[in-house]
Design an enzyme around this catalytic site. Structure first.
Site, PDB file in Angstrom:
ATOM      1  CG  ASP A 316      -1.772   1.098   1.340  1.00 21.39           C
ATOM      2  OD1 ASP A 316      -2.374   1.566   0.490  1.00 21.39           O
ATOM      3  OD2 ASP A 316      -1.807   1.623   2.669  1.00 21.39           O
ATOM      4  CG  ASP A 506      -1.938   2.243   6.437  1.00 18.63           C
ATOM      5  OD1 ASP A 506      -2.574   1.509   5.823  1.00 18.63           O
ATOM      6  OD2 ASP A 506      -1.807   3.486   6.432  1.00 18.63           O
ATOM      7  CG  ASP A 510      -4.553  -1.530   3.910  1.00 17.04           C
ATOM      8  OD1 ASP A 510      -5.115  -1.571   5.120  1.00 17.04           O
ATOM      9  OD2 ASP A 510      -3.593  -1.132   3.487  1.00 17.04           O
TER      10      ASP A 510
HETATM   11  P1  ADP Z   1      -3.777   4.733  -0.255  1.00 16.98           P
HETATM   12  O1  ADP Z   1      -4.060   3.775  -1.048  1.00 16.98           O
HETATM   13  O2  ADP Z   1      -2.827   5.482  -0.600  1.00 16.98           O
HETATM   14  O3  ADP Z   1      -3.390   4.131   1.307  1.00 16.98           O
HETATM   15  P2  ADP Z   1      -6.382   5.475   0.321  1.00 16.98           P
HETATM   16  O4  ADP Z   1      -7.020   4.606  -0.172  1.00 16.98           O
HETATM   17  O5  ADP Z   1      -6.525   5.952   1.783  1.00 16.98           O
HETATM   18  O6  ADP Z   1      -4.920   5.723   0.050  1.00 16.98           O
HETATM   19  O7  ADP Z   1      -7.139   7.093  -0.225  1.00 16.98           O
HETATM   20  C1  ADP Z   1      -6.978   7.196  -1.691  1.00 16.98           C
HETATM   21  C2  ADP Z   1      -7.059   8.545  -1.969  1.00 16.98           C
HETATM   22  O8  ADP Z   1      -8.282   8.965  -1.657  1.00 16.98           O
HETATM   23  C3  ADP Z   1      -6.124   9.398  -1.460  1.00 16.98           C
HETATM   24  O9  ADP Z   1      -4.865   9.811  -2.119  1.00 16.98           O
HETATM   25  C4  ADP Z   1      -6.931  10.787  -1.243  1.00 16.98           C
HETATM   26  O10 ADP Z   1      -6.621  11.435  -2.662  1.00 16.98           O
HETATM   27  C5  ADP Z   1      -8.257  10.409  -1.202  1.00 16.98           C
HETATM   28  N1  ADP Z   1      -8.877  10.428  -0.132  1.00 16.98           N
HETATM   29  C6  ADP Z   1      -9.351   9.521   0.855  1.00 16.98           C
HETATM   30  N2  ADP Z   1      -9.729  10.107   2.045  1.00 16.98           N
HETATM   31  C7  ADP Z   1      -9.510  11.110   1.915  1.00 16.98           C
HETATM   32  C8  ADP Z   1     -10.035  12.285   2.770  1.00 16.98           C
HETATM   33  N3  ADP Z   1     -10.495  11.714   4.222  1.00 16.98           N
HETATM   34  N4  ADP Z   1      -9.884  13.519   2.467  1.00 16.98           N
HETATM   35  C9  ADP Z   1      -9.636  13.883   1.372  1.00 16.98           C
HETATM   36  N5  ADP Z   1      -8.989  13.007   0.387  1.00 16.98           N
HETATM   37  C10 ADP Z   1      -9.256  11.492   0.582  1.00 16.98           C
HETATM   38 MG    MG Z   2      -3.666   3.440   3.306  1.00 12.08          MG
END
Ligand code: ADP
Ligand code: MG
Length: 613
Positions: A316, A506, A510
């Site tokens: 991730d 993390d 996920d």
């Molecule tokens: P990753 O796959 O990098 O762990 P996430 O799945 O948590 O990231 O989130 C994917 C994307 O969704 C982030 O890069 C962000 O652009 C957007 N995102 C998720 N949660 C939020 C939030 N609370 N506020 C703003 N953007 C968010």
């Molecule tokens: Mg994440």
């Protein structure tokens, strides 16, 4: 050594002395039988007794029954010293295996000696010492230097250095000040601190870890189950072999009964599979103990086995390869002030715990009037929708903007772009940036030297930023703009290619991917509840470098398991063959049984050292 083991040791010593005396006495006939029968009974009466009981229970192939049969057979042939010796060494092997298991259990308990025994809590201005279980979340704890932190919480007063070695294997103390989160199980070193308890003891990090460690031995590896099935068949086969060996040559070729019965007895002694049955689980146990000393928690032997066999590692991005601590870099509104846009974004994010949200709230800094905020819906992997003053706002990535029909604008800056829209009206974006973990690139390179064939990064972030991070870290492939369920289907594609996949995340949104992978590894369990729950292996601190270490420990442990299996079976097979042709006597058989047990057990404990450099 416990009391039973001490008594056993005394019996062994007494029997050994009596046997030597019996051998030195110039006796024969019944007297000779009697002088050897005494040490035999001293050291083996419990084996005989349980063998008799087992006959009535129908458990004929129990190892004690076999030992009783073999030694009584030796006596029947007049080979008294051999009879006593087999029984004596059998007991030596038993006690040795017993002590080794106890010792490894003790030292794991000591490694896991993180259970706090009391908490000092402030109630009505008075300090009370209570069991940690009686502290309510929100109460204030007083922790003095040298004391173990009883519950997870936040420091509200005082500065100190904290030793987290028992949790993370990291010997450098961490400096902490008011506002920092502190984890139960770590030790307060230098200053008196006041901590606001964040959760109950049952939900604390320390309690979860202990529960985990206690349940770890229940999850068996494939090899362990194989050994058990093998032992189930091996013993009866050898016993049948022994019977045939004793009966057929004398009947068919009128050979001497005593010669062939003696050879059959050699079979019986070697038929005991205890070297395997004891040493294989012990090796896994020691491997998991060594890992936990390095701050790597493995939930069961099956996961250790899966990690050793992994050939593909999927990461991730946020919080795994990057630190997951964002900073606002730029604010680009369309038709309003920067402060105005930040105001809306911060209000919308005020209930979110996503690292992106935290950075926006921090940049805002001011008071957020929560009465203005209505319903908030988190849209995992995309952002969220929030009602502010009765209006619906969307905050998140480009995919979210597309889905509500807002015409968003890209940004020339590198980083994660957080777009904001009021219904379908685009208001602008905020650029937040995350920092790579310092050891991420090195860890990925090290995985390659360990023979991991492919590394992949999956992320919900936009393609441009995903590429940037992937290139900096050096992973082979990257898939971006993924929703949590799309991460699962990407993973399933890799599994369908026949890869054995370890997924490292993390634990924040996920969990589905963690549980779908062959082995799910969560980072930075200190703080994230979801990680400890859904992962198979937990890397206690945030260091990516613990991943190659975990793989090395698991492979080394599997290596020792294999050594023990091959060694034990090879020696036993050799003695069976030698016994059948009359080239191995009872003494050789004793080595094949007890000697192998002792060597395999000693080898197993090497797995405990695997965590050390
Ligand atoms: P990753 O796959 O990098 O762990 P996430 O799945 O948590 O990231 O989130 C994917 C994307 O969704 C982030 O890069 C962000 O652009 C957007 N995102 C998720 N949660 C939020 C939030 N609370 N506020 C703003 N953007 C968010
Ligand atoms: Mg994440």
């Amino acid at each position: 050594m416990n009391k039973e083991q001490k008594t056993m040791l005394l019996r062994i010593i007494a029997a050994a002395i009596l046997t030597v005396a019996a051998a030195l006495l110039p006796t024969d006939g019944v007297l000779r039988f009697a002088t050897f029968a005494v040490p035999y009974l001293v050291v083996g009466y419990d084996v005989l007794w349980s063998a008799i009981r087992n006959i009535f229970r129908g458990e004929l192939f129990d190892e004690r029954f076999l030992m009783a049969l073999a030694t009584l057979g030796a006596f029947a042939l007049g080979e008294y010293p051999e009879g006593v010796a087999v029984m004596l060494f059998y007991q030596v092997g038993e006690i040795f295996g017993d002590i080794a298991v106890d010792r490894s259990r003790d030292s794991i308990a000591a490694l896991m000696d993180i259970r706090p025994d009391h908490a000092v809590v402030l109630r009505n201005g008075e300090e009370l010492t209570v069991p940690p279980g009686e502290v309510e979340p929100g109460e204030t704890l007083v922790i003095r230097p040298g004391e173990r932190v009883p519950l997870d919480g936040e420091i509200i007063e005082g500065r100190t250095a904290v030793d987290t070695a028992a949790l993370t294997g990291e010997s450098m103390p961490v400096d902490m000040e008011p506002g920092d989160g502190i984890i139960s199980g770590s030790v307060n070193l230098t200053g008196v601190i006041k901590v606001r308890a964040g959760s109950s003891f049952a939900e604390s990090t320390v309690n979860r870890i202990l529960e985990l460690a206690e349940n770890a031995s229940e999850r068996k590896a494939h090899v362990e189950n194989f050994i058990r099935r093998f032992a189930h068949w091996y013993t009866p086969c050898v016993v049948i072999g022994a019977v045939l060996l004793a009966v057929l040559p004398p009947l068919l070729f009128s050979q001497s009964w005593s010669v062939w019965v003696e050879r059959a007895l050699v079979f019986l002694v070697v038929s005991c599979p205890c070297a395997l049955v004891v040493s294989v689980p012990l090796t896994f146990f020691c491997g998991m103990g060594g890992a936990s000393r390095a701050g790597i928690l493995i939930k069961g032997a099956n996961y250790l086995e899966a990690l050793a066999g992994a050939d593909t590692v999927v990461f991730d991005k946020t919080g795994t390869l990057t630190q997951g601590r964002f900073k606002v870099e730029a604010i680009h509104p369309e038709d309003m002030t920067e402060a105005g846009l930040l105001d809306i974004a911060a209000a919308a994010e005020s209930y979110s715990t996503h690292p992106v949200a935290e950075s926006i709230i921090e940049a805002h800094g001011g008071h957020i009037d929560r009465s203005r905020i209505g319903e908030v819906t988190e849209l995992a992997g995309r952002g969220l929708a929030a009602e502010i003053d009765g209006q619906t706002y969307y905050v998140g990535n480009g995919a979210l903007m597309d889905s509500v029909g807002a015409k968003w604008r890209d940004c020339h800056l590198g980083g994660t772009i957080v777009h904001i829209a009021e219904k379908d009206l685009y208001l602008g974006h905020i650029v937040v940036n995350d920092v790579l973990k310092p050891d991420a690139a090195q860890a990925v390179a090290e995985l390659r030297t360990l023979g991991i064939k492919k590394t992949v990064m999956l992320t919900g972030d936009a393609e441009k930023n995903a590429r940037r991070v992937a290139d900096a870290v050096g992973v082979d492939e990257v898939r971006s703009q993924l929703l949590p369920e799309q991460k699962v289907s990407e993973l399933e594609k890799l599994l369908a290619e026949g890869r054995r996949v370890a997924y490292v995340g993390d634990g924040i949104n996920d969990a589905p991917v963690l549980s779908r992978a062959d082995v799910g590894i969560a980072m930075g369990a200190m703080g994230s509840d979801a990680a400890i729950e859904s992962a198979d292996i937990v890397l206690m601190d945030d260091k990516t470098a613990k991943l190659p270490l975990a793989i090395r420990i698991s492979r080394r442990t599997m290596g020792i398991v294999k050594q023990n299996i091959v060694f034990s079976l090879a020696v036993k097979a050799a003695i069976l063959v030698l016994g059948a042709i009359g080239a191995a006597n009872m003494w050789t058989a004793v080595f094949g049984d007890v000697g192998v047990l002792i060597i395999a057990t000693a080898n197993a404990t090497r797995a405990m050292l695997a965590g050390k450099k």
